[in-house]
Design a protein around this motif. Structure first.
Motif, short mmCIF file in Angstrom:
data_model
loop_
_atom_site.label_atom_id
_atom_site.label_comp_id
_atom_site.label_asym_id
_atom_site.label_seq_id
_atom_site.Cartn_x
_atom_site.Cartn_y
_atom_site.Cartn_z
N PHE A 269 10.75 -40.61 6.32
CA PHE A 269 10.88 -40.76 7.78
C PHE A 269 10.92 -42.24 8.12
O PHE A 269 10.09 -43.01 7.63
N PRO A 270 11.86 -42.68 8.95
CA PRO A 270 11.95 -44.11 9.28
C PRO A 270 10.77 -44.59 10.13
O PRO A 270 10.38 -45.76 10.04
N VAL A 271 10.22 -43.70 10.98
CA VAL A 271 9.07 -44.07 11.81
C VAL A 271 8.07 -42.91 11.79
O VAL A 271 8.42 -41.76 11.51
N CYS A 272 6.82 -43.25 12.09
CA CYS A 272 5.77 -42.23 12.14
C CYS A 272 5.93 -41.37 13.39
O CYS A 272 6.09 -41.89 14.50
N VAL A 273 5.90 -40.06 13.21
CA VAL A 273 5.95 -39.15 14.35
C VAL A 273 4.67 -38.31 14.47
O VAL A 273 4.46 -37.62 15.46
N CYS A 274 3.81 -38.38 13.42
CA CYS A 274 2.58 -37.56 13.47
C CYS A 274 1.49 -38.23 14.29
O CYS A 274 0.63 -37.56 14.87
N GLY A 275 1.48 -39.57 14.31
CA GLY A 275 0.50 -40.30 15.12
C GLY A 275 -0.89 -40.34 14.53
O GLY A 275 -1.83 -40.80 15.19
N LYS A 276 -1.05 -39.87 13.30
CA LYS A 276 -2.39 -39.83 12.72
C LYS A 276 -2.83 -41.21 12.27
O LYS A 276 -2.07 -41.96 11.66
N LYS A 277 -4.09 -41.54 12.57
CA LYS A 277 -4.67 -42.81 12.19
C LYS A 277 -5.87 -42.57 11.29
O LYS A 277 -6.55 -41.56 11.42
N PRO A 278 -6.15 -43.48 10.37
CA PRO A 278 -7.36 -43.34 9.56
C PRO A 278 -8.60 -43.32 10.44
O PRO A 278 -8.70 -44.07 11.41
N ARG A 279 -9.55 -42.47 10.09
CA ARG A 279 -10.80 -42.37 10.85
C ARG A 279 -11.93 -43.14 10.19
O ARG A 279 -12.89 -43.53 10.85
N VAL A 280 -11.83 -43.32 8.87
CA VAL A 280 -12.88 -44.03 8.15
C VAL A 280 -12.27 -44.97 7.12
O VAL A 280 -11.10 -44.86 6.76
N LYS A 281 -13.09 -45.89 6.66
CA LYS A 281 -12.77 -46.75 5.52
C LYS A 281 -13.74 -46.38 4.40
O LYS A 281 -14.96 -46.35 4.62
N ILE A 282 -13.21 -46.07 3.23
CA ILE A 282 -14.06 -45.72 2.10
C ILE A 282 -14.62 -47.00 1.47
O ILE A 282 -13.86 -47.90 1.11
N LEU A 283 -15.94 -47.08 1.36
CA LEU A 283 -16.59 -48.27 0.83
C LEU A 283 -16.91 -48.17 -0.65
O LEU A 283 -17.28 -49.17 -1.27
N THR A 284 -16.80 -46.97 -1.20
CA THR A 284 -17.10 -46.76 -2.62
C THR A 284 -15.90 -46.09 -3.29
O THR A 284 -15.79 -44.87 -3.30
N ARG A 285 -15.01 -46.90 -3.83
CA ARG A 285 -13.86 -46.31 -4.54
C ARG A 285 -14.33 -45.52 -5.75
O ARG A 285 -13.76 -44.50 -6.11
N LYS A 286 -15.40 -46.02 -6.38
CA LYS A 286 -16.09 -45.26 -7.41
C LYS A 286 -17.52 -45.02 -6.92
O LYS A 286 -18.11 -45.91 -6.29
N PRO A 287 -18.08 -43.85 -7.18
CA PRO A 287 -19.43 -43.59 -6.67
C PRO A 287 -20.48 -44.50 -7.31
O PRO A 287 -20.33 -44.94 -8.45
N ILE A 288 -21.53 -44.79 -6.55
CA ILE A 288 -22.67 -45.54 -7.07
C ILE A 288 -23.57 -44.57 -7.82
O ILE A 288 -23.86 -43.47 -7.34
N VAL A 289 -24.02 -44.96 -9.00
CA VAL A 289 -24.89 -44.10 -9.82
C VAL A 289 -26.19 -44.85 -10.13
O VAL A 289 -26.25 -46.08 -10.02
N PRO A 290 -27.23 -44.13 -10.49
CA PRO A 290 -28.52 -44.78 -10.80
C PRO A 290 -28.40 -45.73 -11.99
O PRO A 290 -27.65 -45.47 -12.93
#
Length: 312
Positions: A269-290
């Motif tokens: 699609f040349p332009v966005c028609v769904c209008g969806k925007k990210p709601r969050v930013k993920i801060l842990t690309r890999k999970p934190i473990v003990p």
């Protein structure tokens, strides 16, 4: 009342992840032994508020004492965490600055034999986190079909011998109802091949996990709660979730990824028609473990994973 206390897992990473503001509104959606709650509330000023949610009456009763030094900043709420949006509204708030989920079963629930969670102690087949609900492990084991039992053992417990265990349960209950945890443990052991009994992991661990998840609809609750938690977070607010097995972790990971996704239009699609925007930013690309130090102090932390996201 039994003493209700456990070691808080990944405590410092959780507190750091929540980025606690002294006058903010926070939710501990899984009060449990109140360890995380105590340390969150201790970082709040008297203008801050911590809502503590649990459906276990023992946990809520214990928290009256455990949280006494910070009680003016804490509100105890009996509820299923899948209702956290309703709890927030009932307490007079529209948004939260941080939400914590610790999805592990509390140590007292495992250690107090009468609750029926443990495969190491004899007790009635119960496993209810909320003792007021009607569905128990006894009902699942004695009344659910062989196929339904096989399905939950395989899907929720990842038990490769699920067909054998389900068949053994069906045979035994045809003679008399299965009443206790150790009776069920013996049935599971007898159903398994010798090589399975030589494994390091207790042979009943996966089956007990599966039945507990089914009794408390844990996976359904997690999926629903993630969506609601993200919805009620204030901009800049953090959601921190500790999981203990792959099924929960997958649900949390997928919920975060879905919320972090923006446009879903086809790439051509040349332009966005769904209008969806990210709601969050993920801060842990890999999970934190003990780390090794925590594992040395608390073996139950071994499978813990912490994922964190921030509301945009």
């Amino acid at each position: 009342m039994n003493e209700f206390f456990h070691i808080s897992i990944l405590l410092k990473p959780c507190l750091d992840a929540l980025n606690i503001q002294p006058d903010g509104v926070y939710i501990d959606a899984t009060l449990g032994g109140a360890g995380h709650s105590y340390h969150i509330a201790n970082r709040l000023s008297d203008k801050g508020t911590l809502l503590c949610i649990d459906r276990d009456d023992e946990a809520l009763e214990n928290a009256q004492t455990r949280l006494a030094p910070v009680r003016q900043r804490v509100r105890l709420c009996k509820s299923d965490f899948r209702q956290l949006d309703r709890v927030l509204e009932q307490q007079g708030f529209t948004q939260a600055n941080g939400i914590l989920f610790d999805l592990g079963v509390s140590s007292p629930q495992l250690d107090h034999g009468e609750r029926g969670f443990s495969y190491m102690q004899d007790a009635p087949l119960d496993m209810r986190m909320d003792r007021q609900q009607t569905l128990t492990a006894y009902e699942i084991v004695n009344t659910w079909s062989r196929e339904d039992i096989r399905r939950i053992l395989f899907e929720y417990g990842e038990e490769r011998y699920a067909p054998l265990v389900a068949a053994a349960i069906e045979r035994r209950r045809a003679q008399a109802p299965i009443q206790t945890t150790l009776e069920l443990v013996q049935i599971i052991k007898d159903a398994m091949p010798a090589k399975a009994l030589r494994e390091k992991q207790h042979p009943a661990k996966r089956s007990f996990q599966a039945i507990r998840i089914a009794v408390n609809d844990e996976l359904g609750a997690v999926a629903e709660a993630m969506d609601k938690a993200i919805e009620v977070l204030a901009p800049g607010g953090r959601l921190a979730v500790i999981t203990f097995h792959s099924l929960e972790d997958r649900i949390v990971k997928n919920a975060f990824q879905k919320a972090a996704q923006g446009c879903t239009c086809p790439k051509d699609f040349p332009v966005c028609v769904c209008g969806k925007k990210p709601r969050v930013k993920i801060l842990t690309r890999k999970p934190i473990v003990p780390d090794s130090g925590e594992l040395a102090e608390n073996a139950r932390a071994r499978s813990a994973k912490l994922r964190v996201c921030e509301k945009l």
